[in-house]
Design an enzyme around this catalytic site. Structure first.
Site, mmCIF file in Angstrom:
data_model
loop_
_atom_site.group_PDB
_atom_site.id
_atom_site.type_symbol
_atom_site.label_atom_id
_atom_site.label_comp_id
_atom_site.label_asym_id
_atom_site.label_seq_id
_atom_site.Cartn_x
_atom_site.Cartn_y
_atom_site.Cartn_z
ATOM 1 N N LYS A 139 3.260 17.377 103.670
ATOM 2 C CA LYS A 139 4.031 17.861 104.802
ATOM 3 C C LYS A 139 3.915 19.375 104.918
ATOM 4 O O LYS A 139 3.780 20.020 103.892
ATOM 5 C CB LYS A 139 5.486 17.435 104.669
ATOM 6 C CG LYS A 139 6.161 18.085 103.486
ATOM 7 C CD LYS A 139 7.512 17.525 103.195
ATOM 8 C CE LYS A 139 7.985 18.066 101.865
ATOM 9 N NZ LYS A 139 7.025 18.254 100.816
ATOM 10 N N TYR A 224 12.235 21.513 105.137
ATOM 11 C CA TYR A 224 13.163 20.799 104.246
ATOM 12 C C TYR A 224 14.556 20.704 104.857
ATOM 13 O O TYR A 224 15.234 19.685 104.715
ATOM 14 C CB TYR A 224 13.234 21.483 102.873
ATOM 15 C CG TYR A 224 12.032 21.204 102.008
ATOM 16 C CD1 TYR A 224 11.947 20.029 101.261
ATOM 17 C CD2 TYR A 224 10.973 22.097 101.934
ATOM 18 C CE1 TYR A 224 10.838 19.761 100.473
ATOM 19 C CE2 TYR A 224 9.854 21.840 101.154
ATOM 20 C CZ TYR A 224 9.796 20.671 100.422
ATOM 21 O OH TYR A 224 8.697 20.408 99.646
#
Lengths: 373, 373
Positions: A139, A224
């Site tokens: 990611k 995040y």
């Protein structure tokens, strides 16, 4: 591991942890009282990109049961040599960036884990798909939603799976908070706060290069807080606002974000307030506020043990190496069609990218950006 | 207080606390080894508004050395009777809202502390000033900056002091964090986060009445994050952005804010991310992030003991009743022209109101509002 720690870990597991873990989550790499050797199918993985995170994944995979590191792809021949020795990888499973399309003919490799700079993910994943291998992608999945959609389309066309390296989706304390939220233990969720950041060093690294990184802190660490907001609140945001500040225009050039405050609104009325930054020390903090209780985690997404507490007390699920569990679970997702508690598929990656696109737009225009729920 | 606690408090004070307190802050109401009776001039105060916070101040003033509760102003005759008995207030120092201008002729009262709904502050403070008495006004000073300026002008014209009830400006742990920041112990300040809120009850209370409250949560509790951001960061904001959400339009009518996320930017590049809410439980949290360290306080502004820590460890300054210290210090400000570490004058109150005006405008328009530094 010495025997005392071994004992303590077993004790923790049997006495405290397992009853709290959702059924889907029983970690596969933990010591068990009577471990039975795994007999099933093993996901044979090649890692594409042998940098520091690639090495971390490779190390973690050494204790996997259902996944195995069997191949490597790199532009640097000496690195390939090193990995062959270090991880016992046969030379025939090693490729360069030029020739890795030939992996198509390699029956000993099931999947390729792409761990390269963000700006390279799209093309590399599409090549993996075209070679008929399952793609696991670190990611952020890509540098914008358009690229993410292209990757999903390519994997669908090639009939391979596309998974994104959301290791937190398998982390026991995180999953316990999600379980508590689903069970209504926090009541109606009202507020999420995510602080994600660190002070970045070397100004010449790829993370500060717009073409390779697709941005700055947001792509790397702010994601995040975005992803965390979604799995902690349990809803998809319907609007975002954002404010960008830059104190070091030398390190953070045009298109490379240093600090972005961003806010999200959810259909239930819950709101999130987040910070993404490359110029502050030690920010890795989640806070969830509900009508009946709260959860706070700090560190909330680091590689080491996650620490946290809720209104019911300290979270005491054991620490397990995130990447080990992730890869074992991904094997189960690919081979057994297992449904993880929180998705790790291409659509999940795409949702974060759509939000990042919206945050960048909101920061640029100063206007609220509406999102489809 | 029993003797063990007495001993522990003395021990704490002599061994740990006093060396850490700025010189200006030595609390006047703490037990001392050889307490000398205070011989100087005492600030004789009448309280205007005998509600729950007025009562809290009256109780706290019973242990003041330099300030003394001597009068009361109320629209409710039975309350005045009650206070006369409870606090030993002579009947001649009691007034109604109709006749309190006559306080002008009362030589036994030096100052009036206005503790009424926000929407009444302006007119009441101006009447106090015109009566030639020093005005102490609970925060928010008024319901907008224009009113605040009128109060400052009136007090200046009448040659009386105007102070605002910023009790946190005298709180030892808060002052220790400010001292550390000024001494550079946090390095360059990068980020402040303030979460201020609680779940409000009775929908009929004045705090949810636009005319009396001037708004909702922001005026009452959000102001702590605004003011806290300013004294923790040590700068004045140059811009604000804000996002308002409302989940209960019955309780929170037009002009009465339920939840506002707001952000502020400071000249140094530091940013603040804050939450003001009347619909979440238990939010009273400050976090300051600097290049070299951090401070976090929770509770950060409550009446009870403030708790907090920095990168150097737990903050262990003693808890002292905020309103007791505030009133003793205000006596020193009025009579000795003492300069508090953080101002509590009309200009200080006005700065918060200008920011609140800007936040309301930003929330309404969705646009960043620039402020004069």
């Amino acid at each position: 591991m010495n025997s005392r720690r071994d004992f303590l870990q077993k004790l923790t597991l049997s006495a405290i942890t397992l009853p709290l873990l959702p059924g889907s989550l029983k970690p596969l790499n933990l010591p068990e009282e009577n471990p039975e050797p795994y007999q099933g199918k093993v996901l044979r993985v090649a890692i594409l990109g042998l940098g520091s995170y690639g090495t971390r994944v490779a190390d973690a995979m050494q204790t996997c049961k259902r996944a195995k590191l069997v191949g490597a792809i790199s532009g640097t021949p000496t690195k390939l040599k090193e990995w062959q020795t270090k991880y016992n990888i046969p030379a025939k499973n090693c490729y360069s960036y030029d020739n890795f399309d030939q992996i198509k003919n390699n029956k000993d490799i099931d999947a390729v884990y792409v761990i390269t700079p963000n700006g390279l993910h799209r093309d590399q994943v599409i090549r993996v798909a075209k070679a008929g291998k399952h793609a696991i992608c670190e990611k952020p999945m890509a540098i914008n939603a358009q690229q993410g959609q292209q990757m999903i389309d390519a994997c669908q066309a090639a009939n391979v799976r596309l998974l994104v390296g959301y290791r937190m989706h398998f982390e026991p304390k995180t999953l316990e908070v999600i379980r508590m939220r689903q069970a209504g233990e926090f009541g109606k969720i009202k507020f999420f706060q995510g602080l994600s950041g660190f002070t970045i060093g070397d100004p010449k690294q790829w993370r500060l290069n717009k073409e390779l990184a697709g941005g700055g802190a947001m792509m790397d660490i702010g994601i995040y807080s975005i992803n965390g907001a979604r799995y902690m609140v349990g809803e998809e945001p319907v609007w975002v606002t954002a404010q960008e500040t830059k104190t070091d225009p030398v390190k953070f050039k045009e298109g490379v974000d240093e600090t972005i405050l961003f806010q999200m609104g959810f259909p239930s009325g819950a709101v999130a307030s987040c910070l993404s930054t490359y110029s502050m020390n030690g920010l890795d903090k989640f806070y969830l506020n509900g009508e009946k209780g709260f959860a706070e985690m700090q560190p909330s997404t680091g590689y080491g043990p996650i620490k946290g507490q809720t209104h019911k007390g300290e979270l005491n699920q054991p620490h397990i190496t995130h990447q080990t569990v992730q890869m074992d679970e991904m094997a189960a997702i690919i081979f057994d069609n297992k449904k993880p508690e929180v998705p790790v598929d291409g659509q999940e990656g795409l949702r974060d990218l759509k939000i990042i696109d919206a945050i960048f737009l909101a920061a640029k225009t100063g206007k609220k950006v509406e999102l489809k729920a």
